[in-house]
Design a protein around this motif. Structure first.
Motif, PDB file in Angstrom:
ATOM      1  N   GLY A   1      16.357 -72.457  30.169  1.00  0.00           N
ATOM      2  CA  GLY A   1      16.311 -71.649  31.258  1.00  0.00           C
ATOM      3  C   GLY A   1      15.693 -70.236  31.006  1.00  0.00           C
ATOM      4  N   THR A   2      15.987 -69.224  30.428  1.00  0.00           N
ATOM      5  CA  THR A   2      15.388 -67.900  30.007  1.00  0.00           C
ATOM      6  C   THR A   2      14.014 -68.024  29.432  1.00  0.00           C
ATOM      7  OG1 THR A   2      16.728 -67.348  28.560  1.00  0.00           O
ATOM      8  CG2 THR A   2      17.496 -66.198  30.504  1.00  0.00           C
ATOM      9  N   ASP A   3      13.884 -69.198  28.611  1.00  0.00           N
ATOM     10  CA  ASP A   3      12.637 -69.528  27.961  1.00  0.00           C
ATOM     11  C   ASP A   3      11.525 -69.787  28.990  1.00  0.00           C
ATOM     12  OD1 ASP A   3      14.139 -71.875  28.667  1.00  0.00           O
ATOM     13  OD2 ASP A   3      13.578 -72.926  26.972  1.00  0.00           O
ATOM     14  N   ILE A   4      12.005 -70.290  30.311  1.00  0.00           N
ATOM     15  CA  ILE A   4      11.180 -70.387  31.423  1.00  0.00           C
ATOM     16  C   ILE A   4      11.146 -69.190  32.274  1.00  0.00           C
ATOM     17  CG2 ILE A   4      10.742 -71.946  33.407  1.00  0.00           C
ATOM     18  CD1 ILE A   4       9.655 -72.942  30.724  1.00  0.00           C
ATOM     19  N   THR A   5      12.382 -68.996  32.618  1.00  0.00           N
ATOM     20  CA  THR A   5      12.600 -67.891  33.733  1.00  0.00           C
ATOM     21  C   THR A   5      12.368 -66.573  33.539  1.00  0.00           C
ATOM     22  OG1 THR A   5      14.603 -67.914  33.475  1.00  0.00           O
ATOM     23  CG2 THR A   5      14.295 -69.438  35.230  1.00  0.00           C
ATOM     24  N   VAL A   6      12.405 -66.118  32.430  1.00  0.00           N
ATOM     25  CA  VAL A   6      12.007 -64.818  31.726  1.00  0.00           C
ATOM     26  C   VAL A   6      11.041 -64.748  30.789  1.00  0.00           C
ATOM     27  CG1 VAL A   6      13.164 -62.668  30.741  1.00  0.00           C
ATOM     28  CG2 VAL A   6      14.615 -64.190  32.186  1.00  0.00           C
ATOM     29  N   VAL A   7      11.082 -65.396  29.453  1.00  0.00           N
ATOM     30  CA  VAL A   7      10.211 -65.174  28.552  1.00  0.00           C
ATOM     31  C   VAL A   7       8.873 -66.084  28.823  1.00  0.00           C
ATOM     32  CG1 VAL A   7       9.655 -65.955  25.940  1.00  0.00           C
ATOM     33  CG2 VAL A   7      11.920 -65.336  26.974  1.00  0.00           C
ATOM     34  N   GLY A   8       8.944 -67.052  29.417  1.00  0.00           N
ATOM     35  CA  GLY A   8       7.826 -67.889  29.738  1.00  0.00           C
ATOM     36  C   GLY A   8       6.829 -67.373  30.663  1.00  0.00           C
ATOM     37  N   LYS A   9       7.705 -66.563  31.741  1.00  0.00           N
ATOM     38  CA  LYS A   9       6.939 -65.937  32.932  1.00  0.00           C
ATOM     39  C   LYS A   9       6.239 -64.735  32.328  1.00  0.00           C
ATOM     40  CE  LYS A   9       9.085 -67.470  37.009  1.00  0.00           C
ATOM     41  NZ  LYS A   9      10.272 -66.975  38.192  1.00  0.00           N
ATOM     42  N   ASN A  10       6.421 -64.316  31.338  1.00  0.00           N
ATOM     43  CA  ASN A  10       5.961 -62.982  30.883  1.00  0.00           C
ATOM     44  C   ASN A  10       4.352 -63.159  30.816  1.00  0.00           C
ATOM     45  OD1 ASN A  10       4.695 -60.960  28.931  1.00  0.00           O
ATOM     46  ND2 ASN A  10       6.646 -60.471  28.297  1.00  0.00           N
ATOM     47  N   PRO A  11       3.653 -62.430  31.537  1.00  0.00           N
ATOM     48  CA  PRO A  11       2.017 -62.894  31.384  1.00  0.00           C
ATOM     49  C   PRO A  11       1.560 -63.014  30.020  1.00  0.00           C
ATOM     50  CG  PRO A  11       2.816 -60.737  32.945  1.00  0.00           C
ATOM     51  CD  PRO A  11       3.980 -61.232  32.193  1.00  0.00           C
ATOM     52  N   GLN A  12       2.122 -62.332  29.035  1.00  0.00           N
ATOM     53  CA  GLN A  12       1.602 -62.318  27.580  1.00  0.00           C
ATOM     54  C   GLN A  12       1.983 -63.828  26.830  1.00  0.00           C
ATOM     55  OE1 GLN A  12       3.312 -58.713  26.259  1.00  0.00           O
ATOM     56  NE2 GLN A  12       1.278 -58.301  25.157  1.00  0.00           N
ATOM     57  N   LEU A  13       2.922 -64.468  27.546  1.00  0.00           N
ATOM     58  CA  LEU A  13       3.503 -65.700  26.908  1.00  0.00           C
ATOM     59  C   LEU A  13       3.329 -66.768  27.809  1.00  0.00           C
ATOM     60  CD1 LEU A  13       6.724 -64.279  25.210  1.00  0.00           C
ATOM     61  CD2 LEU A  13       4.545 -65.110  24.091  1.00  0.00           C
ATOM     62  N   LYS A  14       2.848 -66.842  28.951  1.00  0.00           N
ATOM     63  CA  LYS A  14       2.749 -68.062  29.733  1.00  0.00           C
ATOM     64  C   LYS A  14       1.831 -68.967  29.206  1.00  0.00           C
ATOM     65  CE  LYS A  14       2.041 -69.027  34.654  1.00  0.00           C
ATOM     66  NZ  LYS A  14       0.937 -69.684  35.116  1.00  0.00           N
ATOM     67  N   ASN A  15       0.590 -68.790  28.953  1.00  0.00           N
ATOM     68  CA  ASN A  15      -0.055 -69.705  28.664  1.00  0.00           C
ATOM     69  C   ASN A  15       0.086 -70.309  27.165  1.00  0.00           C
ATOM     70  OD1 ASN A  15      -0.859 -67.643  26.769  1.00  0.00           O
ATOM     71  ND2 ASN A  15      -2.942 -67.476  27.062  1.00  0.00           N
ATOM     72  N   ILE A  16       0.889 -69.623  26.387  1.00  0.00           N
ATOM     73  CA  ILE A  16       1.419 -70.423  25.069  1.00  0.00           C
ATOM     74  C   ILE A  16       2.604 -71.243  25.647  1.00  0.00           C
ATOM     75  CG2 ILE A  16       2.783 -68.520  24.130  1.00  0.00           C
ATOM     76  CD1 ILE A  16       1.632 -69.838  21.464  1.00  0.00           C
ATOM     77  N   THR A  17       3.403 -70.826  26.299  1.00  0.00           N
ATOM     78  CA  THR A  17       4.585 -71.726  27.061  1.00  0.00           C
ATOM     79  C   THR A  17       4.000 -72.878  27.518  1.00  0.00           C
ATOM     80  OG1 THR A  17       5.923 -69.616  27.338  1.00  0.00           O
ATOM     81  CG2 THR A  17       6.563 -71.609  28.303  1.00  0.00           C
ATOM     82  N   GLU A  18       2.903 -72.716  28.293  1.00  0.00           N
ATOM     83  CA  GLU A  18       2.456 -73.978  28.932  1.00  0.00           C
ATOM     84  C   GLU A  18       1.762 -74.962  28.275  1.00  0.00           C
ATOM     85  OE1 GLU A  18       0.559 -73.389  33.144  1.00  0.00           O
ATOM     86  OE2 GLU A  18      -1.347 -73.803  32.040  1.00  0.00           O
TER      87      GLU A  18
END
Ligand code: GMT
Length: 372
Positions: free
Chosen positions: A120-137
Motif C-alpha cells: 500500500g503505502t510502499d506504492i501510494t506514498v513512498v513509491g510516489k516520492n519523486p526521489q524513490l519512484k525510479n528505484i521502486t519501479e
C-alpha cells in the motif's frame, strides 16, 4: 519448501500479513525463515518450522546512517546459502525488495527466487516520492514475481509505474481459529458498565488514517448513543487526537490504550469499527474486525470496498464525511436487531472470502511456479 521472509517487525499491516503468512506456511510443513532487525511483533510464540534471523546493523563513523538495506541483503544471502532457501519473499517494496534483489545477484551460482508483495503505502506514498519512484519501479521489474493485496493496488501500481510484468492480486487473509468473537461480556461490563456500546479504532495513527475523523465521528455518535471509544495503537497523530477529544469534552469516554497485543479480545468487546483513512490498499484491520463480528464504517477509498460490503458488513462513506459516518453508526448502534444481523453478515463475509485456507495455496502456487 524453504522460504525466507523479510518484513518490518513493527506494528503495521505489512508486517502482520508477512508474519501470519509465515506462520500458516510453517503449519503446512514449509520451513520459514524470518529475516529482520527485530522479531516481528506477532511472532511471539514458538512454532515448529519457524526460525528468526536478526539483522545486525554495522556502525562506523563515516556512515551517517547505518546501511540497513546492505546489512539485510548480506544476511539474506548468508541465510539463503546456509538454509538452502528456495524463495525470498519481500513484504513492502522499499527496502526489502532491493535487499532481496541484491542477495539474489550476490548468489550467482545459486538459484534464489525473489517475490515482492506490495502492501500500500510502499506504492501510494513512498513509491510516489519523486526521489524513490525510479528505484521502486526498478525493484518491481526485477522481482521474479510481484503480488499485491488488492485489485485497487494492482491497478494503481500499473497506472503509476512502468511495470513490465503481471502483478498477481492476492487478498489478505485471517486465521479463523484465532480471529473469532470470544465471550468478552464480563470484561466489557466490568470496564464500562452495562448497556454501553463500544466503538473501536486500531491503527498506527499515521496522518493517512485521519484519526481526527474517528474522534469527530465518535463525538457525533455519543450525543445520541451511550458509548465509549477504544483507540488502540500509537503513532504521530496520537497527541493531536487526544487534544481534540479534550477540546470536544469527550475525553472521559475516549480511551487511548496504546499498542496492544490481544486484538481479538478488544474486538470481541466491540460493536463497531471506524476506519476513516484517506486511503487503504486493503484495510486488514477491517477484515480482522469483521471476522470478530464487528461491522465497519469506513471511507469509500482505495481497496476498502473490496473488503467491506456497503449495507451488509458496514457502510462506506465519502472520505471526511463524518456526519454520514455518524448517522450510519447511530442507526446500527440504536437497533440491536440490525447490529446483530450486520455482525453475522460480517463474520460470514470474512469466512467465505478471506480465510487462510483459501489464500495460502495461492502463495504456495506462486512459489511452486518459480522453482519448478
Ligand atoms: O498503513 C498501515 O497500517 C501500515 C501499512 C503497512 O504496510 O504496514 O499497511 C498497508 O498494508 C496492509 C497489509 O497489506 C493493508 O491492509 C493496509 O491497507 C495498507 N495501508 C495503506 O494502504 C494505508
Amino acid at each position: 519448501m524453504n522460504i525466507g521472509i523479510c518484513c518490518y517487525p513493527t506494528y503495521g499491516g505489512s508486517g502482520v500479513v508477512a508474519t501470519e503468512l509465515g506462520m500458516e506456511l510453517a503449519s503446512r510443513g514449509h520451513n520459514v525463515h524470518f529475516i529482520s532487525y527485530d522479531q516481528p511483533f506477532r511472532l511471539n510464540n514458538y512454532q515448529r518450522n519457524i526460525y528468526f534471523h536478526e539483522v545486525e546493523l554495522v556502525d562506523y563513523p563515516v556512515f551517517i546512517h547505518k546501511p540497513y538495506l546492505l546489512a539485510l541483503a548480506a544476511k539474506i544471502a548468508q541465510v539463503a546459502q546456509r538454509e538452502k532457501l528456495d524463495i525470498i519473499h519481500a513484504h513492502y517494496a522499499i527496502p526489502h525488495s532491493a535487499s532481496a534483489y541484491l542477495a539474489r545477484e550476490m548468489l550467482d551460482r545459486y538459484d534464489l527466487k525473489t517475490v515482492t508483495t506490495l502492501h500500500g503505502t510502499d506504492i501510494t506514498v513512498v513509491g510516489k516520492n519523486p526521489q524513490l519512484k525510479n528505484i521502486t519501479e526498478f525493484m518491481i521489474n526485477q522481482s521474479d514475481c510481484v503480488t499485491s493485496v488488492s485489485s485497487f493496488l494492482t491497478r494503481h501500481t500499473k497506472q503509476f509505474f512502468n511495470v513490465n510484468k503481471p502483478i498477481k492480486t492476492i487478498y489478505n487473509f485471517i486465521n479463523i481459529d484465532r480471529f473469532k468473537r470470544l465471550n468478552a461480556q464480563n470484561t466489557r461490563e466490568s470496564l464500562f458498565g452495562t448497556g454501553k456500546k463500544i466503538i473501536i479504532h486500531i491503527s498506527n495513527f499515521r496522518p493517512v488514517k485521519r484519526i481526527d475523523d474517528v474522534i469527530k465521528t465518535f463525538d457525533l455518535i455519543q450525543r445520541e448513543v451511550d458509548c465509549h471509544l477504544l483507540m488502540v495503537g500509537d503513532g504521530p497523530e496520537r497527541n493531536n487526537a487526544y487534544k481534540l477529544a479534550q477540546d470536544l469534552n469527550i475525553i472521559s469516554k475516549v480511551h487511548f490504550l496504546g499498542k496492544q497485543t490481544d486484538i481479538v479480545k478488544l474486538l470481541s468487546m466491540s460493536d463497531l469499527f471506524l476506519l476513516t483513512s484517506d486511503t487503504e490498499s486493503f484495510g486488514l484491520v477491517a477484515l480482522e474486525a469483521m471476522a470478530c463480528g464487528v461491522p465497519v464504517i469506513a471511507s469509500n477509498a482505495g481497496g476498502i470496498p473490496e473488503v467491506v460490503k456497503h449495507g451488509h458488513t458496514g457502510y462506506l462513506c465519502d472520505i471526511g464525511d463524518v456526519h454520514t459516518m455518524a448517522r450510519h453508526g447511530i442507526d446500527i448502534l440504536k437497533d440491536d436487531e440490525k447490529l446483530s444481523e450486520m455482525r453475522e453478515k460480517s463474520v460470514e463475509h470474512a469466512r467465505n472470502n478471506f480465510t487462510a485456507d483459501k489464500i495460502i495455496p495461492r502463495y504456495e502456487n506462486v512459489y511452486k511456479q518459480l522453482i519448478t
